[in-house]
Design a protein around this motif. Structure first.
Motif, PDB file in Angstrom:
ATOM      1  N   PRO A 286     -37.523 -49.020  55.017  1.00 34.48           N
ATOM      2  CA  PRO A 286     -37.125 -50.184  54.198  1.00 34.48           C
ATOM      3  C   PRO A 286     -36.200 -51.351  54.886  1.00 34.48           C
ATOM      4  O   PRO A 286     -35.693 -51.112  56.125  1.00 34.48           O
ATOM      5  CB  PRO A 286     -36.137 -49.563  53.320  1.00 34.48           C
ATOM      6  N   GLU A 287     -36.336 -52.264  54.134  1.00 32.42           N
ATOM      7  CA  GLU A 287     -35.552 -53.534  54.974  1.00 32.42           C
ATOM      8  C   GLU A 287     -34.020 -53.558  55.177  1.00 32.42           C
ATOM      9  O   GLU A 287     -33.608 -54.067  56.101  1.00 32.42           O
ATOM     10  CB  GLU A 287     -35.958 -54.842  54.287  1.00 32.42           C
TER      11      GLU A 287
ATOM     12  N   ALA B 241     -39.852 -50.270  43.225  1.00 36.82           N
ATOM     13  CA  ALA B 241     -38.674 -49.516  43.588  1.00 36.82           C
ATOM     14  C   ALA B 241     -37.435 -49.629  42.665  1.00 36.82           C
ATOM     15  O   ALA B 241     -36.614 -48.875  43.272  1.00 36.82           O
ATOM     16  CB  ALA B 241     -38.468 -50.139  44.930  1.00 36.82           C
ATOM     17  N   ARG B 242     -37.569 -50.567  41.799  1.00 33.40           N
ATOM     18  CA  ARG B 242     -36.464 -50.767  41.122  1.00 33.40           C
ATOM     19  C   ARG B 242     -36.601 -50.515  39.573  1.00 33.40           C
ATOM     20  O   ARG B 242     -37.444 -51.117  38.961  1.00 33.40           O
ATOM     21  CB  ARG B 242     -35.902 -52.071  41.387  1.00 33.40           C
TER      22      ARG B 242
ATOM     23  N   ASP C 135     -29.913 -50.864  50.815  1.00 32.26           N
ATOM     24  CA  ASP C 135     -30.187 -51.139  49.115  1.00 32.26           C
ATOM     25  C   ASP C 135     -31.383 -50.833  49.079  1.00 32.26           C
ATOM     26  O   ASP C 135     -31.746 -50.151  47.759  1.00 32.26           O
ATOM     27  CB  ASP C 135     -29.530 -52.566  49.039  1.00 32.26           C
ATOM     28  N   THR C 136     -32.439 -51.148  49.700  1.00 30.05           N
ATOM     29  CA  THR C 136     -33.775 -51.103  49.250  1.00 30.05           C
ATOM     30  C   THR C 136     -34.044 -49.385  49.294  1.00 30.05           C
ATOM     31  O   THR C 136     -34.704 -48.956  48.470  1.00 30.05           O
ATOM     32  CB  THR C 136     -34.717 -51.613  50.349  1.00 30.05           C
ATOM     33  N   TYR C 137     -33.338 -48.584  50.372  1.00 31.08           N
ATOM     34  CA  TYR C 137     -33.561 -47.389  50.585  1.00 31.08           C
ATOM     35  C   TYR C 137     -32.879 -46.792  49.113  1.00 31.08           C
ATOM     36  O   TYR C 137     -33.796 -45.552  48.587  1.00 31.08           O
ATOM     37  CB  TYR C 137     -32.969 -47.156  51.756  1.00 31.08           C
TER      38      TYR C 137
ATOM     39  N   HIS D 105     -32.807 -47.813  46.036  1.00 24.52           N
ATOM     40  CA  HIS D 105     -33.657 -48.143  45.136  1.00 24.52           C
ATOM     41  C   HIS D 105     -34.791 -47.192  44.981  1.00 24.52           C
ATOM     42  O   HIS D 105     -35.294 -46.889  44.138  1.00 24.52           O
ATOM     43  CB  HIS D 105     -33.866 -49.304  44.846  1.00 24.52           C
ATOM     44  N   ARG D 106     -35.495 -47.016  46.155  1.00 26.29           N
ATOM     45  CA  ARG D 106     -36.741 -46.214  46.398  1.00 26.29           C
ATOM     46  C   ARG D 106     -36.316 -44.780  46.079  1.00 26.29           C
ATOM     47  O   ARG D 106     -37.209 -44.442  45.169  1.00 26.29           O
ATOM     48  CB  ARG D 106     -37.235 -46.517  47.770  1.00 26.29           C
TER      49      ARG D 106
ATOM     50  N   ASP E   8     -42.782 -52.239  46.976  1.00 27.78           N
ATOM     51  CA  ASP E   8     -41.282 -52.378  46.013  1.00 27.78           C
ATOM     52  C   ASP E   8     -41.286 -52.936  44.753  1.00 27.78           C
ATOM     53  O   ASP E   8     -40.373 -52.885  44.280  1.00 27.78           O
ATOM     54  CB  ASP E   8     -40.521 -53.198  47.230  1.00 27.78           C
TER      55      ASP E   8
ATOM     56  N   ARG F  16     -31.195 -58.104  43.229  1.00 24.38           N
ATOM     57  CA  ARG F  16     -32.556 -58.295  43.293  1.00 24.38           C
ATOM     58  C   ARG F  16     -32.690 -59.902  42.865  1.00 24.38           C
ATOM     59  O   ARG F  16     -33.410 -60.897  43.309  1.00 24.38           O
ATOM     60  CB  ARG F  16     -33.529 -57.538  42.891  1.00 24.38           C
TER      61      ARG F  16
END
Length: 820
Positions: free
Chosen positions: A373-374, A356-357, A377-379, A381-382, A353, A206
């Protein structure tokens, strides 16, 4: 004699203290040297299970034991061994696997072995993408390093910059966010990073992406090249460009779960629900009402959505504490919310978000992703906010039908196991009408809903993955209605490529002109199509989205499904008539300008007289039919009537008074008869040049005359002032001036006669100087005028002064003269 007493002076005491200090220093040096030797002898291939098996210093071991850290996770056992030897680390592990201790323990140990003190300056820099994660890392550092003598600081936004500047130069370890530390590197004079030993980046993927790219590059430029660098994340970057930017030297890639079948913890149950966009809020509300005894984190795309959903659900009172977290809040409020949610047993947190991390909320039961999610990876972390440290957790992803196929492919590529579930229809609750009611009564909530709608559409529009996020396939009008809005707010970028054409399209006013005399059948069909596009105020009223919030009488007009209410059979009225005396009852509903108003309903509307129509002729155009009050008002508006008038022409008048158009086209044959176009152009330019030159000469001559005239006026004014001052001085001294005959200045001196050409070329000035010649006066008349000027107070002083009165005889002579 008494025996001599033994001296207990300071010399033996100081020698004992020095020997004690020397022994303590020697003992510390021996301990550090043995610790360094143990680290060098550490076998990297051996698998260690407990922190006690590692070659750690006594303060670190005591801090870990006091914080109840005994057993190591996989990422800790492998990463700490390599980091203790001073190697660069690329650590990748699942969320909730203990990556924080994997870099905090090496930071403390490496500084301890170097005997780092406050005078050595900054030794370790730990970067975090969010403030909440930086606070969490700092709290863990305080617990584990409580027995060390290092000074540690937290540098994040939202606090006073001056207070941080005063203490920054004395810090050995800093936990910070990229933007704030870059501000100190640029502005704080006493902040030096020349002796930095370790650089740590948590959630490195990130920090290294486009959002922090410029900040990270600027930070690295301030740091020394020779240092130890450690990067940790659940989805680690392997780009050569990223590693080159950070000057990594033969990094050790530690990926403990790379061979695992899943990128998420095995204790996490993952599901997705295919929910159309307008039904997402209803589904979310139904879920919250069904899980009041759980702890839930709900992720949305933007802070404005978080604010609207939180405020609207708070008004609806689901029966569970609600909290919200986004980046637009103040730092104190964000810290309070994270603390309250961590301590709560049952609560719902709406967040973007920023949560989210890395954030470790204890005992989270559910993670709901209301917005897609975009990327994968974002999924990951969420969903990592639950099922941490071998605990059980559940995650649900809401997907629109247009997002299902593309998102599932990306999750499958990242080894994310996810199953589809369905919603029980008997437990589904709709809050659309309640939201409409609240938005109608509360303008602020309606404003938040409009902003939430716009921010969601923008978040979809800016996504790079167009296979998943396709804005054209989303039912935006229905989505706006689900938020309680009367209609979708206008957004410029939605119009697409035809924006320019739609902007330049002419206004369709065909419904205002009638073609009653047209007998062609095709023209009548086209006219009826155009007339059907006309919307009256009744049409707009029946098309409103928030009907349920107007009043109870509105249900008398339409049904629940939005159709026109059927007439009451028992009232004895016809099919199209409603004789009920209710408020705002509508008897007829028709399109303005419809010719067939009374053709199909002669029985029902027989009592209604047919309106008289009249035609108005406007500037030779087609006659305008006036058959309604709206068109009668049209005749009073000059602005609207301009659309029915022809284009005007501007006329000019020549010297003879004849009117003609301002621009008239010359006959082409006559133009060609005068010669070639180029020759005519050169002739015209030559004539214009000569005319311009002559006009310039005349203007210069006029300017010269004006300048000469001003100069003469100025000299005459100066002479008059000088004469007046001289007269005043002589009068003050008592000097009598002799009488001087006046000189006639009216007639100019004779000059040579001018020629006719000179009279024509010379232009008169703007204000001609005119003087009049006076006839000659006698001595008695001039004396009378002088006596009259002496009596007047407003006149100027005469050139002759009054005679001096010294004796009684002089006074008598003056009186006799005055009496005649």
């Amino acid at each position: 004699m008494a025996p001599a007493r033994t001296s207990r002076g300071k010399a033996p005491k100081s020698s004992n203290h020095e020997s004690g200090r020397n022994l303590k220093r020697k003992r510390g040096e021996d301990e550090i040297s043995s610790l360094i030797q143990r680290v060098e002898d550490l076998d990297l291939k051996s698998s260690l299970k407990n922190f006690a098996d590692l070659p750690l210093s006594e303060p670190t071991a005591r801090g870990l034991s006091a914080s109840h850290y005994k057993t190591m996770t996989d990422i800790q056992s492998r990463a700490i061994s390599h980091a203790l030897k001073g190697r660069d680390i690329l650590g990748a592990a699942k969320t909730g696997s203990g990556k924080t201790l994997a870099f905090l323990v090496p930071v403390l140990e490496n500084l301890y072995r170097r005997q780092w003190t406050e005078l050595d300056g900054l030794g370790a820099l730990i970067l975090s993408p969010t403030r909440e994660l930086a606070i969490q890392i700092f709290e863990v550092l305080r617990k584990v390093g409580r027995y060390h003598g290092f000074s540690a600081g937290l540098v994040i936004g939202g606090k006073s910059l001056r207070e941080e500047q005063e203490r920054l130069g004395r810090m050995n370890i800093l936990v910070c966010t990229p933007g704030r530390i870059l501000q100190h590197l640029d502005q704080t004079a006493m902040f030096e990073t020349n002796n930095l030993q370790l650089l740590v980046m948590d959630e490195a993927d990130r920090i290294l992406d486009m959002g922090f790219q410029k900040s990270v590059d600027a930070i690295v430029d301030h740091l020394p090249k020779q240092r130890q660098t450690m990067l940790f994340s659940a989805t680690q970057t392997k780009k050569v460009s990223d590693l080159a930017r950070l000057s990594l030297q033969e990094p050790e890639y530690v990926a403990v779960h790379e061979a695992a079948t899943s990128a998420t913890p095995s204790t996490l149950q993952q599901h997705y629900v295919v929910t159309p966009l307008p039904q997402k809020l209803d589904t979310l509300w139904s879920f919250i009402r069904s899980n009041l005894k759980s702890k839930t984190v709900i992720f949305l795309s933007s802070g404005k959505q978080v604010r609207f959903v939180y405020e609207s659900f708070r008004h609806l009172q689901p029966g569970i504490p609600l909290m919200h977290l986004h980046g637009r809040q103040k730092q104190g409020g964000r810290l309070d919310i994270t603390t309250k949610f961590s301590q709560a047993q049952h609560a719902v947190l709406f967040a973007t978000d920023v949560a989210a991390r890395g954030l470790d909320f204890p005992a989270v039961d559910w993670v709901i992703q209301m917005d897609c999610p975009e990327d994968a990876d974002t999924y990951i972390h969420r969903v990592g906010r639950t099922a941490r440290y071998e605990r059980v957790g559940r995650a649900v992803l809401f997907l629109d039908p247009s997002e299902e196929k593309g998102m599932l492919q990306r999750l499958e590529h990242k080894k994310v196991p996810i199953e589809r579930i369905n919603i029980k229809s008997n437990k589904q609750q709709s809050i659309k009408n309640q939201l409409q009611n609240m938005c109608f009564k509360d303008p602020e909530l309606k404003y938040l809903g409009q902003k939430a709608f716009i921010s969601y559409v923008k978040s979809i529009y800016v996504q790079k993955d167009k296979e998943v996020f396709n804005l054209k396939e989303l039912p935006l009008e229905d989505f706006a209605g689900s938020l309680g809005l009367p209609g979708a707010p206008r957004i410029k970028f939605i119009k697409g490529d035809d924006t320019k054409e739609r902007k330049n399209a002419s206004w369709k006013m065909s419904h205002l002109s009638s073609d009653d005399d047209d007998s062609d059948a095709e023209n009548k069909k086209d006219k009826k199509k155009d007339e059907q596009q006309v919307r009256t105020r009744y049409d707009r009223m029946f098309e409103r989205r928030n009907q349920d919030v107007l009043a109870d009488h509105y249900h008398k007009l339409i049904n629940d499904d939005g159709t026109i209410a059927a007439p009451d059979a028992g009232n004895g009225a016809g099919e199209d008539a409603d004789e009920d005396a209710d408020f705002l009852s509508v008897k007829r509903r028709f399109v303005a300008g419809d010719e067939g108003l009374n053709q199909g309903d002669s029985d029902s509307d027989a009592s209604v007289p047919e309106k008289e129509t009249k035609k108005v002729q406007i500037d030779g155009q087609e006659p305008l039919v006036i058959d309604s009050k709206r068109r009668e008002k049209l005749l009073k508006s000059k602005k609207k009537l301009l659309k029915f008038k022809g284009k005007g022409t501007k006329l000019v008048y020549d010297d003879e008074g004849n009117a003609h158009e301002i621009y008239e086209m010359e006959d082409e044959d006559q133009f060609k008869a005068r010669g070639d176009a180029d020759a005519q152009r050169e002739k015209f330019l030559a004539g214009e040049t000569e005319r311009t030159r002559q006009a310039d000469l005349e203007d210069k001559e006029v300017a010269r005359d004006k300048k000469r005239e001003k100069k003469e006026k100025r000299k005459a004014r100066d002479r008059a002032l000088a004469d007046a001052e001289a007269d005043e001085e002589r009068g003050a001294q008592g000097i009598q001036l002799p009488y001087v005959e006046p000189i006639d200045l009216g007639t100019p001196p004779p000059s040579e006669p001018e020629s006719e050409s000179e009279k024509e070329t010379r232009r008169p000035s703007k204000k001609a100087r005119v003087s009049f010649a006076e006839p000659e006066e006698s001595e008695e008349e001039s004396a009378y005028k002088r006596d009259k000027s002496k009596k007047s107070k407003k006149s100027k002083k005469s050139k002759q002064t009054e005679p001096q009165i010294e004796t009684l005889g002089d006074l008598e002579a003056l009186a006799s003269g005055l009496l005649g």
